[in-house]
Design a protein around this motif. Structure first.
Motif, mmCIF file in Angstrom:
data_model
loop_
_atom_site.group_PDB
_atom_site.id
_atom_site.type_symbol
_atom_site.label_atom_id
_atom_site.label_comp_id
_atom_site.label_asym_id
_atom_site.label_seq_id
_atom_site.Cartn_x
_atom_site.Cartn_y
_atom_site.Cartn_z
ATOM 1 N N PRO A 85 78.969 16.396 -3.628
ATOM 2 C CA PRO A 85 79.237 15.405 -2.575
ATOM 3 C C PRO A 85 78.236 14.268 -2.641
ATOM 4 N N ALA A 86 78.608 13.134 -2.093
ATOM 5 C CA ALA A 86 77.761 11.940 -2.179
ATOM 6 C C ALA A 86 76.407 12.153 -1.539
ATOM 7 N N GLU A 87 76.344 12.985 -0.475
ATOM 8 C CA GLU A 87 75.060 13.225 0.195
ATOM 9 C C GLU A 87 74.235 14.311 -0.495
ATOM 10 N N GLY A 88 74.798 14.961 -1.521
ATOM 11 C CA GLY A 88 74.083 16.014 -2.220
ATOM 12 C C GLY A 88 74.279 17.369 -1.582
ATOM 13 N N LEU A 89 73.676 18.401 -2.168
ATOM 14 C CA LEU A 89 73.726 19.768 -1.661
ATOM 15 C C LEU A 89 72.319 20.323 -1.572
ATOM 16 N N THR A 90 72.057 21.115 -0.573
ATOM 17 C CA THR A 90 70.762 21.779 -0.427
ATOM 18 C C THR A 90 70.988 23.279 -0.312
ATOM 19 N N GLY A 91 70.044 24.040 -0.842
ATOM 20 C CA GLY A 91 70.166 25.496 -0.788
ATOM 21 C C GLY A 91 69.010 26.165 -1.491
ATOM 22 N N TYR A 92 69.083 27.488 -1.562
ATOM 23 C CA TYR A 92 68.023 28.286 -2.166
ATOM 24 C C TYR A 92 68.377 28.556 -3.631
ATOM 25 N N LEU A 93 67.506 28.133 -4.531
ATOM 26 C CA LEU A 93 67.715 28.342 -5.969
ATOM 27 C C LEU A 93 67.262 29.753 -6.322
ATOM 28 N N ALA A 140 78.625 18.751 -14.742
ATOM 29 C CA ALA A 140 79.562 19.379 -15.674
ATOM 30 C C ALA A 140 80.883 18.615 -15.693
ATOM 31 N N CYS A 141 81.638 18.827 -16.753
ATOM 32 C CA CYS A 141 82.938 18.163 -16.896
ATOM 33 C C CYS A 141 84.065 18.983 -16.286
ATOM 34 N N PHE A 142 83.719 20.070 -15.642
ATOM 35 C CA PHE A 142 84.732 20.889 -14.974
ATOM 36 C C PHE A 142 84.250 21.185 -13.556
ATOM 37 N N GLY A 143 85.189 21.571 -12.714
ATOM 38 C CA GLY A 143 84.849 21.859 -11.335
ATOM 39 C C GLY A 143 84.717 20.587 -10.516
ATOM 40 N N PRO A 144 84.543 20.715 -9.207
ATOM 41 C CA PRO A 144 84.423 19.537 -8.343
ATOM 42 C C PRO A 144 83.074 18.833 -8.535
ATOM 43 N N ARG A 145 83.024 17.595 -8.089
ATOM 44 C CA ARG A 145 81.776 16.847 -8.139
ATOM 45 C C ARG A 145 80.895 17.214 -6.952
ATOM 46 N N LEU A 191 75.586 21.825 -12.622
ATOM 47 C CA LEU A 191 74.763 20.846 -13.336
ATOM 48 C C LEU A 191 74.086 21.514 -14.508
ATOM 49 N N PHE A 192 73.713 20.701 -15.493
ATOM 50 C CA PHE A 192 72.913 21.176 -16.626
ATOM 51 C C PHE A 192 71.588 20.418 -16.617
ATOM 52 N N TYR A 238 79.281 7.668 -11.106
ATOM 53 C CA TYR A 238 79.878 8.564 -12.091
ATOM 54 C C TYR A 238 80.513 7.713 -13.175
ATOM 55 N N LEU A 239 79.888 7.661 -14.343
ATOM 56 C CA LEU A 239 80.406 6.831 -15.429
ATOM 57 C C LEU A 239 81.041 7.692 -16.514
#
Length: 330
Positions: free
Chosen positions: A51-59, A44-49, A139-140, A169-170
């Motif tokens: 992290p470089a290592e990614g995020l894990t969790g329960y969807l 998304a174009c708003f909010g923080p990016r 994310l979308f 990130y381009l």
């Protein structure tokens, strides 16, 4: 050679641009004991990016699914390291409002998916005040993530996933005008690339055709593969000037010229009857030494003819003078 280097540089730059442009995508990855599935996603174009290592969790699917209003809180965390990721339908209200509701409910990040489509959309903030409140990444993605979650929930209570950020990130968060300009620029590059390829192909084809149809002059040397001129039936001798047609048959230069002069229309090889293009061909492949040799020989021939003609004219005048003298004496 410079043209080839420029073309290679253009191709490499275009390939790099395409690769880099593709790296704008992040991924929603699901792992189990037998397979790993990854779906493309746009940050998304708003909010923080992320992290470089990614995020894990329960969807987890939120209630209500579109998150246009306040949503239910996720299940209580059993461990401090656990994280819940909100899965939200992408319609009915603004993206920034959906993510804000997920944040207020206690989700650490949000994944918004397209409905009935795999098309990816860059989530923009239409409300600057709400945008400043967003503290979680989002994310979308396409609808496949939602379909995959439905299949997973048939066997498990929750889907443990990993969100992977793009390698580079381009700046996907550009306004529509800039994105359209970038798209048109890329299309222009692609069109120019196709024109260059077509032009080079035509040039190479014409060069090959010109060489293939060219009549070449060759000075015979002992050991050459050519043996006998089929027009005069004489064997070639050292230093003979030959003409090699596009069909690879060779003849004495004078013999083949005489043959062509006897043909009023299309010129053909006397041996295989293949068509021959004689326009502007003769003498193009002769080196300077051979050309000078031919010019000298031609000049010497003309000088010999001129001397013989002068001798003839002088003898004629002298004979006429003797006749006039005889007549006057009589």
């Amino acid at each position: 050679m410079n043209l080839r280097l420029q073309l290679l540089h253009f191709v490499v730059a275009t390939a790099f641009y395409n690769t880099a442009f593709a790296e704008v995508f992040g991924y929603v990855a699901y792992n189990d004991s037998s397979k790993c599935v990854a779906y493309k996603a746009l940050p998304a174009c708003f909010g923080p990016r992320l992290p470089a290592e990614g995020l894990t969790g329960y969807l987890t699917r939120v209630i209500p699914p579109n998150a246009c209003h306040a949503i239910e809180n996720p299940p209580a965390l059993r461990k401090a390291s656990e994280m819940y990721i909100a899965l939200i339908q992408g319609y009915d209200c603004s993206f920034v409002k959906k993510v804000l509701h997920a944040q207020q409910a206690g989700y650490q990040t949000a994944v918004v998916y397209n409905v009935d489509s795999e098309q990816l959309i860059t989530m923009m903030a239409d409300d600057k005040e709400i945008q400043q409140l967003i503290k979680i990444p989002s994310l979308f993605t396409g609808q496949s993530v939602s379909l995959h979650l439905q299949r997973t929930l048939q066997c498990e209570k929750r889907a443990y996933i990993r969100l992977l950020p793009p390698k580079y990130y381009l700046s996907p968060c550009q306004d529509n005008v800039k994105m359209l300009q970038e798209t048109f620029t890329m299309q222009d590059f692609r069109d120019i690339f196709y024109v260059i390829i077509a032009t080079i192909s035509v040039m190479v084809g014409l060069s090959w055709y010109k060489r293939a149809c060219k009549i070449k002059l060759h000075t015979y040397k002992q050991g050459d593969k050519y043996e006998t001129c089929v027009i005069c039936m004489a064997e070639y001798k050292e230093g003979d000037c030959l003409k090699i047609l596009s069909c690879s048959h060779a003849y004495h230069s004078a013999c083949i010229d005489t043959w062509f002069n006897t043909q009023p229309g299309k010129k053909t090889c006397p041996f295989c009857k293949q068509g021959v293009n004689t326009y502007g061909q003769a003498g193009e492949d002769v080196n300077e030494e051979e050309q000078d040799h031919e010019d000298n020989a031609l000049r010497e021939g003309h000088e010999d003819e001129y001397v013989e003609e002068e001798k003839y004219n002088a003898s004629t005048v002298e004979g006429e003078g003797f006749d006039a003298l005889e007549k006057s004496t009589i």
